[in-house]
Design an enzyme around this catalytic site. Structure first.
Site, PDB file in Angstrom:
ATOM      1  N   LYS A 134      15.274  32.585  17.108  1.00 30.18           N
ATOM      2  CA  LYS A 134      14.766  31.944  15.889  1.00 30.18           C
ATOM      3  C   LYS A 134      15.873  31.616  14.890  1.00 30.18           C
ATOM      4  CE  LYS A 134      10.320  34.298  16.320  1.00 30.18           C
ATOM      5  NZ  LYS A 134      10.715  35.224  17.424  1.00 30.18           N
ATOM      6  N   LYS A 175       6.493  35.662  11.056  1.00 32.09           N
ATOM      7  CA  LYS A 175       6.926  36.404  12.241  1.00 32.09           C
ATOM      8  C   LYS A 175       8.314  36.990  12.030  1.00 32.09           C
ATOM      9  CE  LYS A 175       7.747  31.797  14.217  1.00 32.09           C
ATOM     10  NZ  LYS A 175       7.386  30.875  15.304  1.00 32.09           N
ATOM     11  N   ARG A 225       6.274  25.860  27.211  1.00 33.42           N
ATOM     12  CA  ARG A 225       7.556  26.466  27.568  1.00 33.42           C
ATOM     13  C   ARG A 225       8.267  25.523  28.541  1.00 33.42           C
ATOM     14  NH1 ARG A 225      10.075  31.366  28.042  1.00 33.42           N
ATOM     15  NH2 ARG A 225       9.640  31.363  25.798  1.00 33.42           N
ATOM     16  N   ARG A 239       1.094  26.855  27.678  1.00 34.40           N
ATOM     17  CA  ARG A 239       0.468  28.166  27.501  1.00 34.40           C
ATOM     18  C   ARG A 239      -0.609  28.060  26.437  1.00 34.40           C
ATOM     19  NH1 ARG A 239       5.933  31.321  26.172  1.00 34.40           N
ATOM     20  NH2 ARG A 239       5.932  29.601  24.662  1.00 34.40           N
ATOM     21  N   ARG A 247      -2.033  33.082  19.198  1.00 36.20           N
ATOM     22  CA  ARG A 247      -0.762  33.216  19.907  1.00 36.20           C
ATOM     23  C   ARG A 247      -0.976  32.869  21.378  1.00 36.20           C
ATOM     24  NH1 ARG A 247       0.610  39.304  18.757  1.00 36.20           N
ATOM     25  NH2 ARG A 247      -1.583  39.411  19.398  1.00 36.20           N
ATOM     26  N   ASP A 287      10.450  26.461  23.308  1.00 36.69           N
ATOM     27  CA  ASP A 287       9.023  26.410  23.017  1.00 36.69           C
ATOM     28  C   ASP A 287       8.737  25.236  22.095  1.00 36.69           C
ATOM     29  OD1 ASP A 287       8.779  28.712  24.500  1.00 36.69           O
ATOM     30  OD2 ASP A 287       8.795  30.044  22.755  1.00 36.69           O
ATOM     31  N   GLU A 296      11.288  27.597  19.125  1.00 35.72           N
ATOM     32  CA  GLU A 296      12.235  28.625  19.555  1.00 35.72           C
ATOM     33  C   GLU A 296      13.117  28.090  20.678  1.00 35.72           C
ATOM     34  OE1 GLU A 296      10.814  32.514  20.530  1.00 35.72           O
ATOM     35  OE2 GLU A 296       9.471  32.632  18.800  1.00 35.72           O
ATOM     36  N   ASN A 298      14.927  30.148  23.566  1.00 37.71           N
ATOM     37  CA  ASN A 298      15.014  31.488  24.127  1.00 37.71           C
ATOM     38  C   ASN A 298      16.206  31.599  25.073  1.00 37.71           C
ATOM     39  OD1 ASN A 298      12.214  32.891  23.385  1.00 37.71           O
ATOM     40  ND2 ASN A 298      11.838  30.731  23.824  1.00 37.71           N
TER      41      ASN A 298
END
Length: 334
Positions: A134, A175, A225, A239, A247, A287, A296, A298
């Protein structure tokens, strides 16, 4: 060429073999004839006699993995644990333990950085340390939703007022800056009724700032993703949140479905690609919400390749090891 691979990961007995990306990578490496060792980051030890670059070792065991044929069958077999030299005994270290991205995680990355030029570490530990999910994404604000990183409740209230002034509903998502897997992600209603309590909890739990963004209703349609391997798109899954959830992370009950990239997502990937390759970030999962908003990047321990392989008929594990083998060859060649 057969590679000797040490996997730095969470306890083997605790993983979900049906969807775990690290397990998937280990199976793929084993199928290529690569030898595997398993160790915990807490066993790393650096020693110096005052001469040379120092020695980095781990308390590791050779491991064989398999998909259980029946209930109750173990998915791995460990040999005897022993101290291994991560230069003399190993060609590649796969850095795959899950966050939290705390001082223990950062210190492990610092130690693995001592292997640079002698043993290949994937993803590059210096860049993993410099690019938490993040925080790295803040380098690409043109693709992000409106975002606040702060600790003061006054800043959050001011941000919420600005969102309402822009015609947005006013609901926010809050978050931890270094969280993972959808944990401790909260929705704040437009009236801000629970904001004060959440700020208190976040202030007690984490010393770093937290991230605040407008709640994006498009999350109900899914959170995509997208996996990039050495900067190239390997595939994607959508997702969707489970019942009663906003979420969409698979770890908190989300479900995966087949998907394709939108033109905006393809643009995001094209912009990220050269930066990921330059930084040695071979396996990355980004994401994107609503086909539009990058949330994000990752790099610590990305997931999703099992579902992508299932839906798209690709071999993400093989593609990742191809990229690793190329980088290892280039490193050895100097």
């Amino acid at each position: 060429m057969s590679l000797r691979v040490a996997v730095q990961m969470d306890p083997l007995h605790s993983i979900n073999v049906a969807g775990d990306s690290t397990f998937h990578l280990m199976l793929s490496a084993q199928a290529r004839g690569y030898s595997l060792w398993y160790y915990d980051v807490g066993s790393l030890a650096w020693t110096s006699t005052g001469e040379g670059p120092g020695t980095l070792t781990a308390w590791a065991a050779p491991v064989t993995v398999r998909r259980p044929a029946s209930a109750g069958e173990s998915h791995y077999t460990l040999g005897e644990f022993a101290t291994i030299d991560l230069v003399d005994d190993i060609d590649v270290v796969l850095m795959r333990q899950d966050p939290p991205f705390d001082l223990g995680y950062i210190t492990g990355a610092h130690l693995l950085e001592k292997l640079k030029g002698r043993t290949l570490v994937i993803n590059d530990p210096e860049q993993v340390r410099n690019c938490p999910e993040k925080v790295f994404v803040l380098d690409f604000p043109q693709f992000m939703p409106p975002t606040l990183v702060a600790r003061r409740i006054e800043d959050v209230r001011d941000f919420q007022a600005k969102m309402v002034a822009q015609g947005l509903p006013g609901d926010l998502v809050m978050k931890p800056l270094h969280g993972n897997g959808g944990k401790a992600v909260f929705r704040i209603t437009a009236d801000g009724a629970n904001l004060g309590a959440l700020v208190e909890v976040f202030g007690q739990m984490w010393k770093e700032p937290y991230m605040v963004q407008p709640f994006l209703p498009d999350v109900a349609k899914g959170d995509k993703r997208i996996v990039l391997i050495d900067g190239e798109v390997a595939g994607a899954i959508n997702r969707r949140p489970g019942a009663g959830e906003f979420r969409s992370n698979l770890a908190v009950g989300g479900s995966a479905e087949k998907t394709e990239l939108t033109p905006r997502e393809a643009e995001i990937c094209a912009v990220l690609a050269p930066e990921l390759r330059k930084r040695g970030l071979v396996f990355v999962g980004i994401d994107v919400i609503g086909g539009h908003w990058l949330t994000e990047i990752n790099v610590t321990s990305p997931t999703g390749i099992v579902a992508i392989d299932r839906f798209d008929g690709v071999d993400c594990g093989g593609l990742i090891w191809d990229a690793i083998a190329r980088r290892h060859t280039a490193m050895v060649a100097g």
